[in-house]
Design a protein around this motif. Structure first.
Motif, short mmCIF file in Angstrom:
data_model
loop_
_atom_site.label_atom_id
_atom_site.label_comp_id
_atom_site.label_asym_id
_atom_site.label_seq_id
_atom_site.Cartn_x
_atom_site.Cartn_y
_atom_site.Cartn_z
N PRO A 37 32.75 28.82 32.39
CA PRO A 37 33.68 28.61 33.23
C PRO A 37 32.54 29.03 34.58
O PRO A 37 31.02 29.14 34.61
N GLU A 38 32.63 28.64 35.88
CA GLU A 38 31.80 29.28 36.76
C GLU A 38 31.28 30.20 36.58
O GLU A 38 30.26 30.58 37.30
N LEU A 39 32.06 31.80 36.99
CA LEU A 39 31.48 33.10 36.11
C LEU A 39 30.15 32.88 35.59
O LEU A 39 29.99 32.97 34.52
N LYS A 40 29.36 33.63 35.93
CA LYS A 40 27.80 33.54 35.25
C LYS A 40 26.96 34.68 35.14
O LYS A 40 26.19 34.03 36.30
N GLU A 69 29.48 38.31 23.17
CA GLU A 69 31.71 38.69 22.80
C GLU A 69 31.17 39.44 24.31
O GLU A 69 32.49 39.16 25.37
N GLN A 70 30.35 39.78 24.92
CA GLN A 70 30.02 40.33 26.12
C GLN A 70 30.41 39.49 27.32
O GLN A 70 31.07 40.17 28.26
N ALA A 75 33.57 37.14 31.16
CA ALA A 75 34.20 36.20 31.60
C ALA A 75 35.52 36.25 31.82
O ALA A 75 36.37 34.75 31.46
N GLN A 76 36.32 36.96 31.33
CA GLN A 76 37.84 37.18 31.18
C GLN A 76 38.23 36.17 30.66
O GLN A 76 39.45 35.89 30.89
N MET A 77 37.08 36.13 29.51
CA MET A 77 37.91 34.89 28.42
C MET A 77 38.39 35.72 27.74
O MET A 77 37.89 36.71 26.64
#
Length: 80
Positions: A37-40, A69-70, A75-77
């Motif tokens: 996703p966009e969050l990087k 995993e972190q 990314a709240q996945m």
């Protein structure tokens, strides 16, 4: 070590797109490059670096798994 695999795959949920089992640093790099996703944030950046290092033999595959995993958490996945 391009075909290094983790002892246990990481299950990542991409919202409505479903879940994918990521089983090693090579697959993790593909996910980070193509499906992220966009969050990087900083964990994303470090995950790419550690996964590359694992493929080069400078880090263990399990170190790459932990960092991946972190990044997934950042990314709240969902991680299983």
């Amino acid at each position: 070590m391009p075909h290094a695999h983790w002892q246990k795959p990481v299950q990542v949920t991409f919202g409505n797109l479903g879940t994918e089992a990521v089983s090693g640093p090579s697959e993790a790099l593909a996910v980070l490059a193509d499906r992220w996703p966009e969050l990087k944030g900083p964990h994303f950046v470090k995950a790419r670096s550690v996964c590359r290092a694992a493929l080069d033999g400078r880090k263990t595959p399990e170190e790459a798994r932990q960092q991946f995993e972190q990044a997934v958490s950042e990314a709240q996945m969902h991680v299983n």
